[in-house]
Design a protein around this motif. Structure first.
Motif, mmCIF file in Angstrom:
data_model
loop_
_atom_site.group_PDB
_atom_site.id
_atom_site.type_symbol
_atom_site.label_atom_id
_atom_site.label_comp_id
_atom_site.label_asym_id
_atom_site.label_seq_id
_atom_site.Cartn_x
_atom_site.Cartn_y
_atom_site.Cartn_z
ATOM 1 N N PRO A 1 0.804 -1.223 0.000
ATOM 2 C CA PRO A 1 0.000 0.000 0.000
ATOM 3 C C PRO A 1 0.838 1.275 0.000
ATOM 4 N N THR A 2 2.036 1.236 0.585
ATOM 5 C CA THR A 2 2.904 2.406 0.577
ATOM 6 C C THR A 2 3.354 2.734 -0.842
ATOM 7 N N ILE A 3 3.736 1.718 -1.603
ATOM 8 C CA ILE A 3 4.151 1.932 -2.987
ATOM 9 C C ILE A 3 2.980 2.406 -3.841
ATOM 10 N N MET A 4 1.820 1.803 -3.650
ATOM 11 C CA MET A 4 0.640 2.226 -4.396
ATOM 12 C C MET A 4 0.278 3.675 -4.084
ATOM 13 N N HIS A 5 0.447 4.039 -2.831
ATOM 14 C CA HIS A 5 0.174 5.414 -2.395
ATOM 15 C C HIS A 5 1.119 6.381 -3.096
ATOM 16 N N ALA A 6 2.398 6.078 -3.072
ATOM 17 C CA ALA A 6 3.385 6.971 -3.683
ATOM 18 C C ALA A 6 3.163 7.110 -5.180
ATOM 19 N N ALA A 7 2.632 6.065 -5.809
ATOM 20 C CA ALA A 7 2.385 6.103 -7.251
ATOM 21 C C ALA A 7 1.103 6.842 -7.613
ATOM 22 N N GLY A 8 0.338 7.265 -6.597
ATOM 23 C CA GLY A 8 -0.924 7.925 -6.872
ATOM 24 C C GLY A 8 -2.055 6.962 -7.148
ATOM 25 N N LEU A 9 -1.874 5.691 -6.773
ATOM 26 C CA LEU A 9 -2.863 4.654 -7.056
ATOM 27 C C LEU A 9 -3.510 4.097 -5.790
ATOM 28 N N TYR A 10 -3.270 4.735 -4.675
ATOM 29 C CA TYR A 10 -3.772 4.221 -3.396
ATOM 30 C C TYR A 10 -5.290 4.091 -3.393
ATOM 31 N N GLY A 11 -5.972 5.050 -4.001
ATOM 32 C CA GLY A 11 -7.423 5.038 -4.006
ATOM 33 C C GLY A 11 -8.022 3.939 -4.849
ATOM 34 N N ARG A 12 -7.201 3.217 -5.620
ATOM 35 C CA ARG A 12 -7.705 2.130 -6.452
ATOM 36 C C ARG A 12 -7.790 0.806 -5.698
ATOM 37 N N LEU A 13 -7.296 0.773 -4.453
ATOM 38 C CA LEU A 13 -7.258 -0.479 -3.706
ATOM 39 C C LEU A 13 -8.543 -0.712 -2.935
ATOM 40 N N ASP A 14 -8.779 -1.950 -2.569
ATOM 41 C CA ASP A 14 -9.939 -2.298 -1.768
ATOM 42 C C ASP A 14 -9.853 -1.659 -0.385
ATOM 43 N N GLU A 15 -10.978 -1.652 0.305
ATOM 44 C CA GLU A 15 -11.072 -0.991 1.607
ATOM 45 C C GLU A 15 -10.116 -1.573 2.631
ATOM 46 N N GLU A 16 -9.732 -2.839 2.465
ATOM 47 C CA GLU A 16 -8.851 -3.481 3.442
ATOM 48 C C GLU A 16 -7.501 -2.782 3.550
ATOM 49 N N TYR A 17 -7.114 -2.012 2.532
ATOM 50 C CA TYR A 17 -5.824 -1.335 2.541
ATOM 51 C C TYR A 17 -5.903 0.093 3.079
ATOM 52 N N THR A 18 -7.091 0.542 3.436
ATOM 53 C CA THR A 18 -7.270 1.904 3.912
ATOM 54 C C THR A 18 -6.354 2.184 5.101
ATOM 55 N N ASP A 19 -5.644 3.280 5.031
ATOM 56 C CA ASP A 19 -4.743 3.727 6.109
ATOM 57 C C ASP A 19 -3.566 2.788 6.336
ATOM 58 N N ARG A 20 -3.211 1.986 5.329
ATOM 59 C CA ARG A 20 -2.084 1.075 5.491
ATOM 60 C C ARG A 20 -0.772 1.656 4.960
ATOM 61 N N SER A 21 -0.831 2.729 4.198
ATOM 62 C CA SER A 21 0.396 3.345 3.712
ATOM 63 C C SER A 21 1.198 3.908 4.878
ATOM 64 N N LEU A 22 2.508 3.790 4.796
ATOM 65 C CA LEU A 22 3.384 4.335 5.836
ATOM 66 C C LEU A 22 3.661 5.822 5.637
ATOM 67 N N ILE A 23 3.360 6.348 4.451
ATOM 68 C CA ILE A 23 3.752 7.718 4.135
ATOM 69 C C ILE A 23 3.121 8.760 5.054
#
Length: 464
Positions: A336-358
């Motif tokens: 989720p941290t990598i997806m967040h940095a790529a601008g793709l965090y919002g494309r993930l399922d709800e289970e990943y919400t708030d999982r980014s370390l950024i």
């Protein structure tokens, strides 16, 4: 197509956002996920260099405090970025942790609990009892919702170089594939008289960086070293001369990799993309030098020598420099941290919400608010009896609970005070039933929330 990802080109999306005003697309992408856009430099979608070492202990890297090891390039990355002091593997074994890194799921969720091979090596108890040539085509495993696949679909140029250990071939989402499953020697031919495989891998990586410097890319560089056999070029022993370092071959192997990592960083710098490249360096497990219950090759145990990992993030245009992060994190947080940095965090399922370390790294909220869970299948038995285990790590404590299919009375559950006994040498389990009950309750709750029946079973054993 995984349901977790809505197909869309991040390049096109960021380009259209850029036409809206002065704030950069990367800033807005991070701001939409609640990170604070003011901390982003605005250089567009980042490149990624993901470096995975194999079986690398934390104390093999100088930045983690050992003065007699030599890793100047890795140490420089740490000095210019974030060093995580309490990162744990969800399962300290090659393939399970690699699958967790890719998917952001724990091993019981993605199903990869042992190392897959297309054949079963004679005498090995660390493989499935049947061949698994391609886990991505096997319905027993849930691996397709992974970040390289997402990045590739979003327009990133993707490459994997080195040890994959999740099947023999390219699963289909790497544009460049120079890889092998596992079990290759570090030398292409006779040791010390033929090309050194890590150097060949780095040559390929440098070429990839230079050829793709004008577009977003994801490079996954996976070195097999310092996994045995440790036989690096002899010149990498020079920093250890006169130091009487035990296991010198092992630490010299990491020193050899440090030079290769420096070459990749130099290539990023020459190509003028270092500032906007998110570099992540970690391993899938460490190793122990002492006899621990359940292990054969120093891994597949919850003790810190194997389960506690080096993790360094270097992203100059976004992350602070010189930060040492104390709160517990897990390898499952990387996806989720990598997806967040790529601008793709919002494309993930709800289970990943708030999982980014950024967000926490940018805010400085270094608070250990959650437990870290480790799952293991033993490589050898206690009194000859194999077992599974779950471990729960909090800021102060580590609880290890074991499930024996036969003779359950032989179970040896453990509790360690990580503040006063970081070497995990004094089992406090008989002396602190209050702590055992609290942590067991947290394990059972975690298991219920994450669908881990064994965690629930083991936790309920002690909560009354």
């Amino acid at each position: 197509m995984p349901q977790a990802f809505k197909r869309r080109s991040v390049l096109g999306a960021l380009g259209s956002l850029g036409a809206l005003g002065g704030t950069s697309a990367a800033q807005r992408a991070l701001a939409q996920a609640g990170t604070g856009a003011e901390a982003v430099s605005g250089q567009g979608p980042p490149n990624f260099l993901f470096i995975l070492l194999d079986k690398c202990r934390r104390d093999a890297i100088g930045a983690y405090g050992r003065s007699d090891v030599h890793t100047p390039n890795i140490d420089q990355l740490a000095a210019g970025g974030v060093r995580f002091d309490n990162c744990y593997a969800p399962q300290p074994l090659c393939a399970p942790c690699r699958a967790s890194i890719l998917t952001g799921k724990h091993p019981h969720e993605h199903g990869m609990r042992k190392n897959p091979y297309p054949f079963v090596p004679n005498g090995s108890n660390n493989v499935y009892q049947e061949p698994i040539p391609d886990p991505f085509a096997d319905p027993r495993f849930d691996l397709w919702a992974n970040f390289p696949h997402f990045l590739n679909n979003a327009g990133y140029r993707t490459a994997h170089i080195g040890k994959w250990h999740l099947g023999e071939g390219n699963p289909g989402f790497f544009d460049v594939w120079k890889s092998f499953n596992s079990l290759l020697h570090h030398w292409l031919g006779e040791p010390f008289k033929s090309p050194y495989r890590p150097t060949i891998q780095t040559d390929t990586a440098v070429e990839f960086i230079e050829e793709n410097a004008d577009r977003p890319f994801f490079l996954y560089q996976s070195y097999y070293s310092p996994h045995e056999p440790n036989n690096p070029p002899k010149r990498f022993h020079e920093p250890y001369e006169g130091k009487d370092v035990e296991h010198e071959e092992y630490y010299a192997s990491v020193t050899a990799l440090d030079e290769e990592i420096g070459r990749m960083v130099d290539a990023l710098r020459r190509s003028s993309v270092l500032e906007n490249t998110f570099i992540i360096l970690t391993t899938e497990h460490g190793r122990t030098w002492i006899d621990r219950p359940g292990t054969v090759a120093g891994m597949s145990i919850a003790y810190d020598e194997a389960a506690r990992l080096p993790l360094i993030m270097h992203y100059p245009s976004v992350l602070p420099a010189g930060l040492v992060w104390q709160s517990g994190v897990s390898s499952v947080d990387l996806m989720p941290t990598i997806m967040h940095a790529a601008g793709l965090y919002g494309r993930l399922d709800e289970e990943y919400t708030d999982r980014s370390l950024i967000p926490n790294l940018l805010s400085g909220r270094d608070e250990w608010k959650r437990e870290i869970v480790i799952q293991n299948i033993s490589q050898r038995g206690i009194d000859g009896i194999l077992f599974e285990e779950r471990a729960l790590r909090t800021e102060r404590w580590k609880l290890i609970l074991r499930d024996f299919a036969a003779r359950p009375q032989k179970r040896a559950d453990e509790l360690y005070d990580m503040r006063d006994d970081p070497g995990e040498s004094r089992n406090m389990f008989p002396d602190r039933p209050d702590v055992v009950k609290e942590l067991a309750g947290r394990l059972a709750k975690w298991g219920d929330e994450h669908g881990d029946a064994l965690a629930v079973k083991l936790g309920r054993r002690y909560i009354g």
